[in-house]
Design a protein around this motif. Structure first.
Motif, PDB file in Angstrom:
ATOM      1  N   CYS A 148       0.807  -1.221   0.000  1.00  0.00           N
ATOM      2  CA  CYS A 148       0.000   0.000   0.000  1.00  0.00           C
ATOM      3  C   CYS A 148       0.837   1.265   0.000  1.00  0.00           C
ATOM      4  O   CYS A 148       0.307   2.360  -0.241  1.00  0.00           O
ATOM      5  CB  CYS A 148      -0.924   0.006   1.221  1.00  0.00           C
ATOM      6  N   THR A 149       2.117   1.139   0.297  1.00  0.00           N
ATOM      7  CA  THR A 149       2.977   2.327   0.314  1.00  0.00           C
ATOM      8  C   THR A 149       3.917   2.385  -0.880  1.00  0.00           C
ATOM      9  O   THR A 149       4.561   3.414  -1.102  1.00  0.00           O
ATOM     10  CB  THR A 149       3.793   2.381   1.620  1.00  0.00           C
ATOM     11  N   LEU A 200       3.607   2.913  -4.171  1.00  0.00           N
ATOM     12  CA  LEU A 200       2.588   3.340  -5.133  1.00  0.00           C
ATOM     13  C   LEU A 200       3.203   4.150  -6.261  1.00  0.00           C
ATOM     14  O   LEU A 200       3.886   5.150  -6.013  1.00  0.00           O
ATOM     15  CB  LEU A 200       1.528   4.187  -4.417  1.00  0.00           C
ATOM     16  N   GLU A 219       0.498   8.457   9.788  1.00  0.00           N
ATOM     17  CA  GLU A 219       1.042   7.237   9.208  1.00  0.00           C
ATOM     18  C   GLU A 219       0.883   6.099  10.190  1.00  0.00           C
ATOM     19  O   GLU A 219       0.696   6.294  11.387  1.00  0.00           O
ATOM     20  CB  GLU A 219       2.524   7.431   8.869  1.00  0.00           C
ATOM     21  N   LEU A 262      -6.259  -0.431  -4.632  1.00  0.00           N
ATOM     22  CA  LEU A 262      -4.818  -0.662  -4.664  1.00  0.00           C
ATOM     23  C   LEU A 262      -4.390  -1.208  -6.026  1.00  0.00           C
ATOM     24  O   LEU A 262      -3.398  -0.752  -6.614  1.00  0.00           O
ATOM     25  CB  LEU A 262      -4.433  -1.635  -3.551  1.00  0.00           C
ATOM     26  N   ARG A 268      -4.318   1.482  -8.664  1.00  0.00           N
ATOM     27  CA  ARG A 268      -3.139   2.346  -8.562  1.00  0.00           C
ATOM     28  C   ARG A 268      -1.931   1.678  -9.216  1.00  0.00           C
ATOM     29  O   ARG A 268      -1.186   2.306  -9.965  1.00  0.00           O
ATOM     30  CB  ARG A 268      -2.848   2.647  -7.095  1.00  0.00           C
ATOM     31  N   LEU A 322      -5.762   3.753   2.734  1.00  0.00           N
ATOM     32  CA  LEU A 322      -4.695   4.070   1.783  1.00  0.00           C
ATOM     33  C   LEU A 322      -4.177   5.494   1.974  1.00  0.00           C
ATOM     34  O   LEU A 322      -2.977   5.762   1.843  1.00  0.00           O
ATOM     35  CB  LEU A 322      -5.188   3.888   0.348  1.00  0.00           C
ATOM     36  N   ALA A 356      -0.135   6.327   3.085  1.00  0.00           N
ATOM     37  CA  ALA A 356       0.792   6.962   2.148  1.00  0.00           C
ATOM     38  C   ALA A 356       0.244   8.311   1.704  1.00  0.00           C
ATOM     39  O   ALA A 356      -0.929   8.413   1.333  1.00  0.00           O
ATOM     40  CB  ALA A 356       1.013   6.067   0.931  1.00  0.00           C
ATOM     41  N   GLY A 375      -2.073   8.684  -1.375  1.00  0.00           N
ATOM     42  CA  GLY A 375      -2.541   7.320  -1.624  1.00  0.00           C
ATOM     43  C   GLY A 375      -3.827   7.234  -2.423  1.00  0.00           C
ATOM     44  O   GLY A 375      -4.098   6.212  -3.051  1.00  0.00           O
TER      45      GLY A 375
END
Length: 359
Positions: A23-24, A26, A233, A260, A263, A283, A287, A290
């Motif tokens: 998820c980070t 991206l 975060e 996700l 992306r 999300l 990030a 996100g």
């Protein structure tokens, strides 16, 4: 080893921490494509900025599609359906059987979204998540086990077609506005009364009861969620994904997975209403940027949606008093995007039309 969420050996979904890493990691927008779009906008036969948000939407679409001329030939609507154990607490005036009955209605073409998808010239797919088995009652236990949560995320991820110009997301699930309200409260603070709304038609006493149920869930999970309350975060141990596991639902987890995937694939996303927005909010907490590949199709009549949209920096395209769910608002916004693309791609430039430019 379990199946990778990205179908790539470097990603694994055998833990929440691994999913958090996905998820980070991206990809960003194609700034060159956006600049080309802006350059063409400056030459079209209109005053600069006169099409307002349509111009921004064109740049948004093209930037994520990585095209100087965005297109909407392949629009996909995905509805994820799931059931919620918290319904046993009397948070909805509708029985849980309605979830499966509405899935059947979608499949036979009898729901509002079937008609709206036709108007939008979009493909529609309905995905019953976890075979519509109910989550646990999250006032007394985590809604999902870690394995079940990750499986639901995978379901959403795998449902997204790579050959897609725009993804519209929606949901169906009796009781899921209670889950969305609990998620919003855990991620952004506040009590049940700050987030609970009418859902599928509660009266004032029903909304007050729903708020108390949400408060009970927040109290039950307080110790486990304390690490991320108010944090921008995630913190080691209990991150926004853990909050989603404890207070969400199978269809909400699938919405997270689909967003996700979009992306990673470079697909712009239209979000639907309150439930959809709450489902993807982790999300944004995991990030910065996100949710940059998403736009909010509308502001629903559900009490907490405008507040949640503001927290996420999402400005709705429409405000029609909708509270239906099932991607109805997202589908209604598709013709608006088609209009933006048509103007950008089809208008003549000043030179082509032999129109004098501004002096």
């Amino acid at each position: 080893m379990k199946t990778s969420i990205l179908h790539d050996p470097k990603w694994s979904i055998d833990s929440l921490s691994a999913l958090r890493a996905a998820c980070t990691a991206l990809p960003g927008v194609d700034a060159a494509a956006q600049q080309q779009i802006a350059d063409r906008e400056a030459e079209l036969t209109k005053p600069a900025g006169s099409l307002g948000r349509l111009e921004e939407l064109t740049r948004w679409l093209g930037g994520w599609q990585k095209r100087a001329q965005p297109q909407l030939e392949r629009v996909q609507i995905l509805i994820f359906a799931g059931n919620h154990g918290v319904v046993r607490q009397g948070v909805s005036p509708w029985p849980q059987d309605v979830t499966s009955q509405m899935v059947q209605n979608f499949e036979t073409g009898g729901a509002a979204i079937n008609q709206l998808a036709r108007v939008a010239d979009a493909r529609l797919r309905v995905v019953p998540v976890h075979d519509l088995a109910s989550t646990a009652d999250f006032t007394t236990a985590p809604a999902m086990t870690e394995a079940a949560f990750l499986e639901a995320v995978q379901t959403g991820y795998d449902a997204v077609p790579r050959a897609c110009d725009l993804l519209c997301l929606g949901e169906m699930g009796i009781g899921n506005t209670t889950a969305a309200s609990a998620l919003a409260a855990a991620l952004f603070g506040g009590a049940g009364a700050d987030w609970a709304g009418r859902g599928t038609g509660l009266d004032a006493p029903g909304v007050a009861h729903k708020a108390r149920v949400i408060d009970a869930a927040l109290a039950f999970h307080k110790a486990e969620m304390a690490a991320t309350q108010g944090a921008a975060e995630a913190v080691a141990g209990f991150d926004p994904l853990e909050i989603a596991r404890r207070l969400g639902g199978y269809e909400l987890a699938a919405l997270l997975g689909a967003t996700l995937a979009a992306r990673h694939y470079g697909i712009p996303v239209l979000l639907d209403g309150f439930v959809c927005t709450a489902a993807v909010a982790p999300l944004a907490r995991l990030a910065a940027g996100g949710l940059d590949h998403t736009r909010l199709s509308h502001c629903s009549a559900e009490a907490g949606h405008a507040r949640l949209a503001e927290k996420l920096g999402l400005v709705p395209l429409l405000d029609l008093g909708l509270r239906l769910g099932e991607a109805s608002g997202a589908a209604l916004a598709v013709p608006l995007l088609r209009a933006a693309v048509a103007c950008h791609n089809g208008m003549a430039t000043f030179a082509q039309a032999a129109v004098s430019g501004r002096t």
